[in-house]
Design a protein around this motif. Sequence first.
Motif, PDB file in Angstrom:
ATOM      1  N   ARG A   9     -43.642  81.496  -4.820  1.00  0.00           N
ATOM      2  CA  ARG A   9     -44.623  81.833  -3.376  1.00  0.00           C
ATOM      3  C   ARG A   9     -43.921  79.971  -3.343  1.00  0.00           C
ATOM      4  O   ARG A   9     -43.839  79.074  -2.371  1.00  0.00           O
ATOM      5  N   THR A  10     -42.870  79.416  -4.904  1.00  0.00           N
ATOM      6  CA  THR A  10     -42.957  77.821  -4.874  1.00  0.00           C
ATOM      7  C   THR A  10     -41.487  77.966  -3.623  1.00  0.00           C
ATOM      8  O   THR A  10     -40.979  77.264  -3.070  1.00  0.00           O
ATOM      9  N   ASN A  11     -40.536  79.269  -3.628  1.00  0.00           N
ATOM     10  CA  ASN A  11     -39.544  79.265  -2.623  1.00  0.00           C
ATOM     11  C   ASN A  11     -39.959  79.497  -0.998  1.00  0.00           C
ATOM     12  O   ASN A  11     -38.973  79.152  -0.979  1.00  0.00           O
ATOM     13  N   ARG A  12     -40.948  79.292  -0.633  1.00  0.00           N
ATOM     14  CA  ARG A  12     -41.645  79.531   0.292  1.00  0.00           C
ATOM     15  C   ARG A  12     -41.592  78.563   0.780  1.00  0.00           C
ATOM     16  O   ARG A  12     -42.799  77.753   2.133  1.00  0.00           O
ATOM     17  N   ILE A  13     -40.260  77.858   1.701  1.00  0.00           N
ATOM     18  CA  ILE A  13     -40.567  76.336   3.000  1.00  0.00           C
ATOM     19  C   ILE A  13     -39.375  77.301   3.570  1.00  0.00           C
ATOM     20  O   ILE A  13     -38.461  77.788   3.431  1.00  0.00           O
ATOM     21  N   ASP A  47     -44.270  72.024  -2.231  1.00  0.00           N
ATOM     22  CA  ASP A  47     -43.250  73.143  -1.231  1.00  0.00           C
ATOM     23  C   ASP A  47     -44.848  74.171  -0.715  1.00  0.00           C
ATOM     24  O   ASP A  47     -44.829  74.032   0.728  1.00  0.00           O
ATOM     25  N   LEU A  48     -45.861  73.699  -1.433  1.00  0.00           N
ATOM     26  CA  LEU A  48     -47.047  74.915  -1.533  1.00  0.00           C
ATOM     27  C   LEU A  48     -48.537  73.354  -1.061  1.00  0.00           C
ATOM     28  O   LEU A  48     -49.190  73.688  -0.390  1.00  0.00           O
ATOM     29  N   TYR A 100     -43.303  70.091  -8.560  1.00  0.00           N
ATOM     30  CA  TYR A 100     -43.343  71.381  -8.504  1.00  0.00           C
ATOM     31  C   TYR A 100     -43.848  72.218  -7.993  1.00  0.00           C
ATOM     32  O   TYR A 100     -43.462  73.622  -7.302  1.00  0.00           O
ATOM     33  N   LEU A 101     -44.794  71.953  -7.391  1.00  0.00           N
ATOM     34  CA  LEU A 101     -45.796  72.987  -6.166  1.00  0.00           C
ATOM     35  C   LEU A 101     -46.069  71.728  -4.616  1.00  0.00           C
ATOM     36  O   LEU A 101     -46.414  72.301  -3.916  1.00  0.00           O
ATOM     37  N   PRO A 124     -34.905  72.228  -0.369  1.00  0.00           N
ATOM     38  CA  PRO A 124     -36.250  70.794  -0.856  1.00  0.00           C
ATOM     39  C   PRO A 124     -34.737  69.361  -1.742  1.00  0.00           C
ATOM     40  O   PRO A 124     -35.147  68.334  -1.486  1.00  0.00           O
ATOM     41  N   PHE A 142     -35.590  75.611 -14.797  1.00  0.00           N
ATOM     42  CA  PHE A 142     -36.627  76.696 -14.789  1.00  0.00           C
ATOM     43  C   PHE A 142     -35.393  76.812 -13.628  1.00  0.00           C
ATOM     44  O   PHE A 142     -35.538  76.686 -12.435  1.00  0.00           O
TER      45      PHE A 142
END
Lengths: 424, 466
Positions: A41-45, B312-313, B309-310, A49, A35
Amino acid sequence: MKTQRLQSVQNILSGYAFVSAATILLLLLRSNPVFPQENGRTNRITKPPDIPAVMAEIRRGQETGDASYFVRAEKWLENIPPNGAAQGHILGLRAWIALFQHEFEKAEHLAEQARRLQPLVAFHYGVLSDAALELGKYEQSLQAAQKMLNLQADQAAYSRAAHLRELHGDSTGAIELWGKAIAAGARTPESSTAWCQVELGDVYWNLGQISKAHDLYLSALKTQPGSHRALARLARIHAVKNDFETAEHHYQQAIAARPLPEYLEALGDLYLTLGREQEAENQFAQVIFSARLDALEGKPPNRELAFFYARHNRNLMEALRIAEAEIDRRKDIMTYDVLAWAYYKNGRYSEAETAINRALRLGTPYPRLYFHAGMIATALGNPVVAHKHFKTALSLNPHFDLKAAKVAKTQLLQHPHLKKGGPS
Amino acid sequence: MKQHPILAALLMLVFSAMGVFAHPMGNFSINHFSALTVEPQGIQVRYILDFAEIPTFQERQGMDQNQDGTISTTEQTRYLEEKVSTLSNRLFLIIDGKRQPLTPLSHTLEFPKGAGGLPTMRLDIVYQTPPVSLHGRAEPQSWMLEYEDKNYPHRVGWKELAAKGVSGIGLEGSIVPETGSALLDYSEAENNTPPQILKTSFSFHRSAGIPPTISAAPRPMALPGLSQEDAFTRLMGEHRPSGLNLFWILIVSAALGAGHALSPGHGKTLVAAYLVGSQGTFRHALLLGITVTFSHTIGVFLLGLITLYLSDLILPETLYPWLSRLSGLGILTIGLILFRQRWAGLKSHTKTSHHHHPKTKPHDAAHPLKHILGLGISGGIIPCPSALVVLLSAVAFHQVGFGMLLITAFSFGLAATLVAVGLSVVYLGNRFKGFGPFGPLFRFLPPVSAASVSILGGLIALGGGG
């Protein structure tokens, strides 16, 4: 009726089967990542990680001032495959390391690349803001800090915004934001509450609110026992209160933890004030030894060494050479201040004036800048401007420096006629 | 002979790099190593300090007492005597709560060359405590030893400890290795953060059979409700599928699932409370047990996906309380509906009982399937942390199939227990229906059990229940 019930049970079981199958498929894909996670939004950190260990290592390097942590972190980064989201994170972390290694243009370039890959990662804007600040690009620095704050209002973002506010002369705003940074707490490895407490203490110190500064340094020591930054600043406060014994003790504690040139120099200055010249000389010898070691390792001499030479009237030509080389790499107001002081000590007052005006361009309320501006104006035969600058320096913090504050006061006394009529 | 210019340049580069190579732990560092040897004659402490270039410069300034820029033998000896003593003041070796004096046996001081030929400093001291009396002591013949190095606190560097027992002395509970680097090899720091161990404690005893040193094994990730000693979680970390082993692992997994269903939060009370008042059949018991288990497994899958998968949110740990609340509210709602229906059924039964309607059913008997599925899903949606850890470990180990298999076996065990509870309740209900002097009281069982379901739902929503 019975058939209908059977049908509904079948429907539910089919749903379960579908969810299970989808889960298995997704998990299998996850174990062989395909993927791409470049956007969205998943990269909004703020914390990549996959490489938290690298971040922690860089943070340790920042806290300890030990460059070996950066070398190790950089080496670890080389071993992380740059696929998927990792590519952006690696670039961001390399930018962060470059920042600590004072390679500001490289830091800016890498952070910009990282930002392009991951426009929603707050961390990259933080590094970008820091790099722009060191390069004297304050507008870009502000914009990046603002974006970081919009993306994620945490300690890392508040602390950058607070520093920028102080640099732009908004001390009240800086105090407010440093307070928010402290309240936000250190949630990511690139932030530190003790660091913020010391910084807020410094804002109060620059405003002459010594008691508040003292309390914040004590808080920082509570947050991070043995904090050398807090100890060195407490020493400075005890010195201006003429409690030289405690000041000496705190400086020695700070140096025992990190023998940073600035602490060694401050302790040397304290010994000079006390007339203990040989001990002062021992401290200054260590400053020079550190510089020699840096040179042996191929590190370019920095503005701190130039300032040390200029302050102590040693190697003045060398001081100017270092300051001029540093201004090519770093165009922030503090480097211009050092350059101005190196010009001044070398008798090149006109160039000193140009440099100090660059240093004062944001209206930053640092007494040291105004003191230098006053001395340069005096040398240029402009007592009115000099008086204004000395007055500003002393009104900000009458104890800003053991030696310089006395000089500023003497200068003001030498021009009493300006006290009433002169600009304030 | 003419030298190749590029080769010459390369050689120069290599030699100059060798000459200026910084201390591997950084120029500020002071590196510590303590090796404790517990023997009947006492405890020996080999204490080594490796000073990088800057602290060496500072120490040498202190050594050079006449400030002539050179260090004479007399100055070095005087420095050493003082240093050996001051360092021991901040080494704390405590046996059974009593601090032991450390007497220096030997010491060496060297100045190996560091960056650019500048000196570094290596101090190697051996201290010894007085003999520990290992005889004539009442049982248990075990002593507690605590050691802490408080020299140069907060200074960066490599900080390492080692401990071993010799001559029939065994150590118990020691987490440090028996031997160490003696600060001669820092290569491990290229790939790892340098060790920062400045204190240790363990017990030692005089024994033929020396217990093994306990190593600090990494723990699985911590999730709410997960015991660190969770047997199911360990299955993933310790075993890999292979032949017959796989069969036994699945059996163990199913058995653990069966046992796990008895721990709080797995719907067994719910199954019992519902069935006891619903005049449920064996079929209902089976369906309710299976539904709880199914939704349980699905809950694990979904949370696993969210974690992977989520995360981060949404943080999974913040999701747990919400899932529990949601589940609790679902159960509470169904419980209240059941209570209303059953209470109405009870009243209508009371009114009509003198007309001798022999078999009046509670109203929810009309929709048992709907209620069973609703309750089963609500009760089971709270995912089991152990199963989630297994799933995530499976992903980490690239053993997704194995992880799924384990969870499936675990779920079978879980289902077996829940179905057994349900069947027992149904069996006992049929057996005692209308039986004995309390027979009329059984009329109140349906609304009472519905109220129990509601209370359970409320408790789960508030964070309790089981």
